[in-house]
Design a protein around this motif. Structure first.
Motif, mmCIF file in Angstrom:
data_model
loop_
_atom_site.group_PDB
_atom_site.id
_atom_site.type_symbol
_atom_site.label_atom_id
_atom_site.label_comp_id
_atom_site.label_asym_id
_atom_site.label_seq_id
_atom_site.Cartn_x
_atom_site.Cartn_y
_atom_site.Cartn_z
ATOM 1 N N ASN A 94 -49.044 1.857 -39.352
ATOM 2 C CA ASN A 94 -47.997 2.022 -40.352
ATOM 3 C C ASN A 94 -46.708 1.266 -40.026
ATOM 4 O OD1 ASN A 94 -49.212 4.075 -42.233
ATOM 5 N ND2 ASN A 94 -49.410 5.173 -40.299
ATOM 6 N N ASN A 95 -46.699 0.457 -38.953
ATOM 7 C CA ASN A 95 -45.477 -0.284 -38.665
ATOM 8 C C ASN A 95 -45.461 -1.602 -39.438
ATOM 9 O OD1 ASN A 95 -47.131 -2.084 -37.325
ATOM 10 N ND2 ASN A 95 -46.558 -1.395 -35.273
ATOM 11 N N SER A 96 -44.446 -2.393 -39.217
ATOM 12 C CA SER A 96 -44.314 -3.662 -39.940
ATOM 13 C C SER A 96 -44.770 -4.841 -39.101
ATOM 14 C CB SER A 96 -42.851 -3.854 -40.371
ATOM 15 O OG SER A 96 -42.001 -3.851 -39.247
ATOM 16 N N PHE A 97 -45.595 -4.613 -38.098
ATOM 17 C CA PHE A 97 -46.162 -5.683 -37.272
ATOM 18 C C PHE A 97 -47.637 -5.865 -37.604
ATOM 19 C CE2 PHE A 97 -42.399 -4.650 -34.912
ATOM 20 C CZ PHE A 97 -42.018 -5.845 -34.313
ATOM 21 N N TYR A 98 -48.087 -7.095 -37.436
ATOM 22 C CA TYR A 98 -49.515 -7.364 -37.549
ATOM 23 C C TYR A 98 -50.154 -6.993 -36.213
ATOM 24 C CZ TYR A 98 -47.497 -10.642 -40.972
ATOM 25 O OH TYR A 98 -46.764 -11.220 -41.973
ATOM 26 N N VAL A 99 -51.234 -6.260 -36.284
ATOM 27 C CA VAL A 99 -51.994 -5.943 -35.071
ATOM 28 C C VAL A 99 -53.449 -6.285 -35.327
ATOM 29 C CG1 VAL A 99 -52.661 -4.171 -33.401
ATOM 30 C CG2 VAL A 99 -50.411 -4.050 -34.519
ATOM 31 N N ILE A 100 -53.985 -7.183 -34.520
ATOM 32 C CA ILE A 100 -55.401 -7.525 -34.638
ATOM 33 C C ILE A 100 -56.023 -7.533 -33.249
ATOM 34 C CG2 ILE A 100 -54.996 -8.941 -36.695
ATOM 35 C CD1 ILE A 100 -55.391 -11.421 -34.915
ATOM 36 N N ASN B 133 -55.104 -4.347 -38.502
ATOM 37 C CA ASN B 133 -54.406 -3.148 -38.964
ATOM 38 C C ASN B 133 -54.097 -3.258 -40.461
ATOM 39 O OD1 ASN B 133 -52.182 -4.924 -38.918
ATOM 40 N ND2 ASN B 133 -50.755 -3.304 -38.280
ATOM 41 N N PRO B 134 -53.852 -2.164 -41.134
ATOM 42 C CA PRO B 134 -53.649 -2.170 -42.591
ATOM 43 C C PRO B 134 -52.509 -3.076 -43.045
ATOM 44 C CG PRO B 134 -54.075 0.058 -41.838
ATOM 45 C CD PRO B 134 -53.928 -0.772 -40.601
ATOM 46 N N PHE B 135 -51.418 -3.143 -42.235
ATOM 47 C CA PHE B 135 -50.281 -3.972 -42.653
ATOM 48 C C PHE B 135 -50.675 -5.451 -42.713
ATOM 49 C CE2 PHE B 135 -46.371 -6.380 -41.675
ATOM 50 C CZ PHE B 135 -45.610 -6.007 -42.768
ATOM 51 N N PHE B 136 -51.443 -5.908 -41.725
ATOM 52 C CA PHE B 136 -51.915 -7.297 -41.715
ATOM 53 C C PHE B 136 -52.797 -7.557 -42.939
ATOM 54 C CE2 PHE B 136 -55.121 -10.473 -40.344
ATOM 55 C CZ PHE B 136 -54.271 -11.541 -40.069
ATOM 56 N N CYS B 137 -53.706 -6.638 -43.205
ATOM 57 C CA CYS B 137 -54.605 -6.802 -44.358
ATOM 58 C C CYS B 137 -53.831 -6.796 -45.673
ATOM 59 C CB CYS B 137 -55.652 -5.689 -44.370
ATOM 60 S SG CYS B 137 -56.791 -5.754 -42.967
ATOM 61 N N GLN B 138 -52.849 -5.921 -45.760
ATOM 62 C CA GLN B 138 -52.051 -5.817 -46.982
ATOM 63 C C GLN B 138 -51.268 -7.110 -47.230
ATOM 64 O OE1 GLN B 138 -49.150 -2.661 -46.831
ATOM 65 N NE2 GLN B 138 -47.944 -3.529 -48.503
ATOM 66 N N GLN B 139 -50.612 -7.634 -46.180
ATOM 67 C CA GLN B 139 -49.775 -8.816 -46.346
ATOM 68 C C GLN B 139 -50.574 -10.058 -46.703
ATOM 69 O OE1 GLN B 139 -46.267 -8.910 -46.263
ATOM 70 N NE2 GLN B 139 -46.730 -6.716 -46.449
ATOM 71 N N PHE B 140 -51.790 -10.168 -46.165
ATOM 72 C CA PHE B 140 -52.599 -11.369 -46.420
ATOM 73 C C PHE B 140 -53.741 -11.105 -47.418
ATOM 74 C CE2 PHE B 140 -50.458 -12.268 -42.454
ATOM 75 C CZ PHE B 140 -50.080 -13.592 -42.615
ATOM 76 N N ARG B 141 -53.706 -9.904 -48.040
ATOM 77 C CA ARG B 141 -54.682 -9.532 -49.067
ATOM 78 C C ARG B 141 -56.118 -9.726 -48.569
ATOM 79 N NH1 ARG B 141 -51.883 -11.927 -54.684
ATOM 80 N NH2 ARG B 141 -49.947 -10.741 -54.480
ATOM 81 N N LEU B 142 -56.395 -9.069 -47.438
ATOM 82 C CA LEU B 142 -57.710 -9.171 -46.800
ATOM 83 C C LEU B 142 -58.427 -7.825 -46.841
ATOM 84 C CD1 LEU B 142 -56.583 -11.091 -43.571
ATOM 85 C CD2 LEU B 142 -57.519 -12.096 -45.660
ATOM 86 N N CYS C 177 -53.683 -8.939 -30.152
ATOM 87 C CA CYS C 177 -52.684 -9.843 -30.734
ATOM 88 C C CYS C 177 -51.739 -9.050 -31.623
ATOM 89 C CB CYS C 177 -53.357 -10.931 -31.572
ATOM 90 S SG CYS C 177 -54.702 -11.791 -30.733
ATOM 91 N N ILE C 178 -50.436 -9.141 -31.346
ATOM 92 C CA ILE C 178 -49.419 -8.466 -32.137
ATOM 93 C C ILE C 178 -48.456 -9.525 -32.661
ATOM 94 C CG2 ILE C 178 -47.547 -6.768 -32.117
ATOM 95 C CD1 ILE C 178 -48.992 -5.368 -29.825
ATOM 96 N N GLY C 179 -48.245 -9.534 -33.981
ATOM 97 C CA GLY C 179 -47.415 -10.592 -34.562
ATOM 98 C C GLY C 179 -46.504 -10.099 -35.659
ATOM 99 N N HIS C 180 -45.629 -10.990 -36.105
ATOM 100 C CA HIS C 180 -44.735 -10.675 -37.217
ATOM 101 C C HIS C 180 -44.361 -11.966 -37.936
ATOM 102 C CE1 HIS C 180 -42.032 -11.575 -33.856
ATOM 103 N NE2 HIS C 180 -41.114 -11.895 -34.745
ATOM 104 N N ASP C 181 -43.867 -11.825 -39.154
ATOM 105 C CA ASP C 181 -43.518 -12.954 -40.004
ATOM 106 C C ASP C 181 -42.141 -13.496 -39.599
ATOM 107 O OD1 ASP C 181 -42.760 -14.665 -42.127
ATOM 108 O OD2 ASP C 181 -43.994 -13.545 -43.542
#
Length: 377
Positions: free
Chosen positions: A31-37, A49-58, A129-133
């Protein structure tokens, strides 16, 4: 970090404690604002993680088991591979990399922390891998870089403008002063000739000022004003403006091109370049022979090339080739040499997207080739 529980508890924890901690850490990750894969050791996705999927529509079902590099633009593949290699060389240590990814809104820039996770025996299990925009940050950096480049370009224009004022206008004024001095005490015929020369010199000064005004008018623009200039007509006009200097030295000037030859270029810069080459030839003429200047033009690929050759004292290019176009570089010990003329020529022709080359042999000749880019008005 998969569909199973995240085992982050100690052996002494109760089942309730374990479940509570598992839910806590899962909540942070999902539920955070970071990408976690997470990827397996071959680089295939094993968790998103859901945030990564949501942002890239995956949809995880579509990507789990597929190469993670497929969601990175090809130009950044090598940077990703090299970062992963560093991770395997130093397990447990984090490595950072910026990767661009395709997005429904375009290309986004993302910053990632890569880290190999190992078991208690030190055997690698997977890559976390943890990332952000950082797209907005990259865009601001690009805007800042553009601003720096614009400022540098404007500073070059200011330098050129200052030099044109101090050199080109001064040459016209010096010619006018020379005519006045020659006319003092002259016959009526000589005074009439001097007056004719004076009018031509003043007309040349007026043209220089008008050209400078064109440059001033576009100082807020990156593009210099481009006009059609008949090259021989322009050279002869410049020579006329400093004729007193040429007649005093018995100079011969010859042209190896047709009179209608023309360039599309900036008139102020062209005048400055030609005037610099002419006065440079006068300044470094040989004392053993009359000065001869030969001009030619030809087309080479995307350039129109103005060739300017004189039979002066020349330059030792074995010693000075790397210094010829440097600021404040002088080579002959002349008291009036400032080391600015060739530097300004190079600066101005490069501002026009052209270039300049030199060939010379001591006490024989110097040839400058000035490459003007082919263009239209």
């Amino acid at each position: 970090m998969n569909n199973d529980s995240l085992n982050t508890s100690s052996e002494s924890s109760t089942p309730g404690d374990i479940q509570s901690e598992d839910n806590y850490y899962r909540s942070i990750i999902e539920n955070n604002s970071f990408y976690v894969i997470r990827t397996d050791l071959e680089g295939n996705y094993s968790y998103m993680n859901p945030f990564f999927c949501q942002q890239f529509r995956l949809k995880p079902a579509d990507w789990i088991g597929r190469p993670s590099i497929d969601l990175i633009i090809p130009a950044d593949h090598q940077a990703c591979i090299e970062t992963v290699q560093q991770c395997f060389m130093t397990p447990g240590q984090s490595h950072w990399v910026i990767l661009r990814k395709p997005h429904h809104s375009g290309i986004v820039s993302t910053q990632w922390e890569f880290k190999v996770v190992s078991d208690d025996a030190g055997i690698p299990l997977h890559l976390l891998c943890i990332g952000h925009d950082i797209t907005s940050l990259v865009m601001r950096q690009q805007e800042l870089q553009t601003l720096v480049e614009v400022t540098a370009d404007q500073n070059k224009k200011l330098l050129n403008f200052t030099y044109i004022i101090s050199h080109n206008i001064r040459s016209h004024v010096a010619n006018i002063i020379g005519i006045i001095e020659l006319n003092d005490g002259g016959s009526p015929e000589e005074k009439e000739m001097g007056w004719t020369m004076m009018k031509k010199s003043i007309a040349g000064l007026d043209t220089t000022i008008h050209n400078l005004n064109d440059v001033i008018n576009i100082q807020t623009n990156l593009n210099l004003p481009i006009k059609k200039v008949y090259i021989r007509e322009e050279i002869e006009k410049i020579i006329e403006s400093i004729r007193v200097l040429f007649e005093k030295d018995n100079t011969t000037i010859s042209y190896d091109f047709d009179e209608p030859e023309f360039l599309f270029t900036n008139p102020a810069y062209l005048e400055s370049i030609i005037l610099n080459l002419l006065t440079n030839a006068l300044k470094y003429k040989s004392t053993n022979r009359a000065l001869e200047i030969k001009l030619a033009m030809y087309t080479e690929k995307q350039y129109q090339v103005l060739v300017f050759t004189d039979n002066g004292i020349g330059i030792d290019l074995d010693q000075n080739r790397d210094k010829v176009f440097g600021m404040y570089k002088t080579f002959h010990g002349n008291a009036d040499a400032k080391g600015m003329g060739l530097f300004i020529i190079k600066n101005q022709i490069e501002a026009l997207a052209g270039k300049i080359e030199i060939e010379s042999e001591v006490d024989k000749f110097t040839t400058f080739k000035v490459f003007f880019p082919l263009q239209t008005e």
